[in-house]
Design a protein around this motif. Structure first.
Motif, short mmCIF file in Angstrom:
data_model
loop_
_atom_site.label_atom_id
_atom_site.label_comp_id
_atom_site.label_asym_id
_atom_site.label_seq_id
_atom_site.Cartn_x
_atom_site.Cartn_y
_atom_site.Cartn_z
N ALA A 1 30.46 27.59 29.15
CA ALA A 1 30.36 28.87 28.45
C ALA A 1 29.88 29.98 29.38
CB ALA A 1 29.41 28.75 27.26
N ASP A 2 28.95 29.65 30.30
CA ASP A 2 28.48 30.66 31.25
C ASP A 2 29.60 31.11 32.18
OD1 ASP A 2 25.94 30.63 30.18
OD2 ASP A 2 25.12 29.26 31.68
N GLN A 3 30.43 30.16 32.61
CA GLN A 3 31.58 30.52 33.45
C GLN A 3 32.57 31.37 32.67
OE1 GLN A 3 33.12 26.81 34.91
NE2 GLN A 3 31.69 26.72 36.62
N ALA A 4 32.78 31.03 31.40
CA ALA A 4 33.72 31.80 30.58
C ALA A 4 33.30 33.25 30.47
CB ALA A 4 33.85 31.18 29.19
N SER A 5 31.97 33.48 30.42
CA SER A 5 31.48 34.86 30.33
C SER A 5 31.77 35.63 31.62
CB SER A 5 29.98 34.87 30.03
OG SER A 5 29.24 34.38 31.14
N ARG A 6 31.93 34.91 32.72
CA ARG A 6 32.30 35.57 33.98
C ARG A 6 33.82 35.74 34.07
NH1 ARG A 6 27.81 32.42 35.61
NH2 ARG A 6 29.02 30.60 36.20
N TRP A 7 34.57 34.76 33.58
CA TRP A 7 36.04 34.84 33.65
C TRP A 7 36.57 36.07 32.91
CZ3 TRP A 7 36.21 29.08 31.92
CH2 TRP A 7 36.05 28.25 33.04
N VAL A 8 35.98 36.39 31.76
CA VAL A 8 36.57 37.46 30.93
C VAL A 8 36.37 38.85 31.53
CG1 VAL A 8 36.36 36.13 28.79
CG2 VAL A 8 34.54 37.73 29.42
N VAL A 9 35.46 38.97 32.50
CA VAL A 9 35.24 40.30 33.12
C VAL A 9 35.72 40.33 34.57
CG1 VAL A 9 33.35 40.99 31.60
CG2 VAL A 9 32.83 39.67 33.65
N GLU A 10 36.61 39.41 34.93
CA GLU A 10 37.17 39.44 36.28
C GLU A 10 38.06 40.68 36.44
OE1 GLU A 10 39.19 35.71 36.55
OE2 GLU A 10 37.44 34.65 37.31
N GLU B 1 32.39 54.64 35.92
CA GLU B 1 32.80 53.85 37.09
C GLU B 1 31.64 53.13 37.77
OE1 GLU B 1 35.87 53.11 37.97
OE2 GLU B 1 36.53 54.26 36.24
N GLY B 2 30.40 53.60 37.53
CA GLY B 2 29.24 52.97 38.16
C GLY B 2 29.06 51.51 37.77
N ILE B 3 29.74 51.09 36.72
CA ILE B 3 29.62 49.71 36.25
C ILE B 3 30.51 48.78 37.05
CG2 ILE B 3 31.43 49.50 34.48
CD1 ILE B 3 27.72 48.81 33.81
N VAL B 4 31.39 49.34 37.88
CA VAL B 4 32.30 48.55 38.73
C VAL B 4 31.93 48.78 40.19
CG1 VAL B 4 34.70 48.12 39.38
CG2 VAL B 4 34.15 48.74 37.02
N GLN B 5 31.81 47.70 40.94
CA GLN B 5 31.44 47.79 42.35
C GLN B 5 32.66 48.18 43.20
OE1 GLN B 5 27.93 44.88 43.23
NE2 GLN B 5 29.55 43.65 42.30
N LEU C 1 32.62 43.50 38.51
CA LEU C 1 31.59 44.03 37.62
C LEU C 1 30.25 44.10 38.35
CD1 LEU C 1 30.63 44.83 34.74
CD2 LEU C 1 30.23 42.39 34.33
N HIS C 2 29.57 45.23 38.19
CA HIS C 2 28.20 45.41 38.72
C HIS C 2 27.25 44.83 37.68
CE1 HIS C 2 24.69 46.92 40.58
NE2 HIS C 2 25.26 47.90 41.27
N GLY D 1 41.00 43.12 36.70
CA GLY D 1 42.33 43.02 36.08
C GLY D 1 42.30 42.58 34.63
N ARG D 2 41.15 42.08 34.17
CA ARG D 2 41.05 41.67 32.77
C ARG D 2 40.70 42.89 31.91
NH1 ARG D 2 40.33 35.94 32.46
NH2 ARG D 2 40.71 36.19 30.23
N PRO D 3 41.20 42.94 30.68
CA PRO D 3 40.97 44.10 29.81
C PRO D 3 39.49 44.42 29.57
CG PRO D 3 42.67 42.68 28.89
CD PRO D 3 42.09 41.94 30.06
N ALA D 4 38.64 43.39 29.53
CA ALA D 4 37.22 43.63 29.25
C ALA D 4 36.57 44.49 30.32
CB ALA D 4 36.48 42.30 29.12
N LEU D 5 36.94 44.27 31.58
CA LEU D 5 36.34 45.06 32.65
C LEU D 5 36.77 46.52 32.54
CD1 LEU D 5 34.55 45.08 35.12
CD2 LEU D 5 36.53 44.52 36.53
N ALA D 6 38.03 46.74 32.21
CA ALA D 6 38.52 48.11 32.01
C ALA D 6 37.78 48.79 30.85
CB ALA D 6 40.02 48.09 31.75
N ALA D 7 37.54 48.04 29.78
CA ALA D 7 36.83 48.59 28.62
C ALA D 7 35.38 48.95 28.98
CB ALA D 7 36.86 47.60 27.46
N LEU D 8 34.74 48.10 29.78
CA LEU D 8 33.37 48.37 30.21
C LEU D 8 33.31 49.61 31.09
CD1 LEU D 8 32.21 44.72 31.01
CD2 LEU D 8 31.27 46.19 29.22
#
Length: 207
Positions: A38-47, A62-66, A71-72, A49-56
């Motif tokens: 489950a901990d790995q899954a929480s990292r996979w979804v914000v890789e 943009e400061g939330i992305v390194q 993800l920062h 190119g994934r929609p979650a990272l774009a939403a964040l």
């Protein structure tokens, strides 16, 4: 959750901090089982190119992305620590995505049965995703000793984590199988090996 010929049955694996849950998961992986964490899954979804990272990025800026596009995490932790509303917004975004990621990976598993690992299996209700629940148990003083040795965490931090997790009694009450991990790593691995033989026979019944 029912198993079928195309979807293997699922073993839920959990335990408190310092119980040896990760060592048990590693042993299942060595035995050739598909392990979904489950901990790995929480990292996979914000890789990237994934929609979650774009939403964040859209929500927090943009400061939330390194610079490398990832993800920062420290910045995200800071934002949600400072605001309950922001934490709830992030949970609403990520939790369904994480649940979907876990379910898809479990269904795609090719091993005789799949192992789903989560530290908050009981607290989150994730144990309902499993056909059978294995709890790695350890005396509290041993949990504290191992965590101090492994993480360099303070006693206060560990006490806070233990207070937020389900009690040993709560986990054991829901468990189908319990390994008391108060001995050596070799003993833990031998117990996993023993249960693996039982689970292989159950996998045959589920197929």
């Amino acid at each position: 959750m029912s198993a079928s010929k195309s979807h293997p049955w699922v073993l839920g694996l959990t335990g408190g901090i310092g119980s040896g849950k990760s060592a048990a998961a590693d042993r299942f992986a060595q035995l050739g089982l598909e392990v979904v964490d489950a901990d790995q899954a929480s990292r996979w979804v914000v890789e990237p190119g994934r929609p979650a990272l774009a939403a964040l990025a859209e929500h927090f800026g943009e400061g939330i992305v390194q610079a490398d596009g990832t993800l920062h995490r420290a910045e995200l932790r800071k934002r949600i620590f400072e605001s309950t509303d922001e934490r709830l917004w992030v949970e609403k975004l990520l939790h369904p995505l994480i649940a979907t990621e876990i379910a898809q990976r479990l269904q795609a598993a090719k091993s005789p049965y799949a192992v789903f690992v989560s530290p908050l299996m009981i607290e989150s209700g994730q144990y309902r995703l499993a056909n059978r629940l294995l709890v790695i148990d350890a005396p509290r003083e041993l949990q504290v000793e191992r965590t101090l040795r492994r993480d360099g965490s303070s006693q206060t931090q560990i006490d806070a984590i233990l207070a937020a997790q389900a009690t040993r009694e709560d986990r054991r009450a829901l468990a189908d199988d319990v390994i008391l991990n108060d001995n050596t790593l070799e003993h833990l691995q031998a117990e996993v090996d023993r249960l693996h033989l039982v689970y292989l026979s159950l996998a045959g019944m589920h197929s």
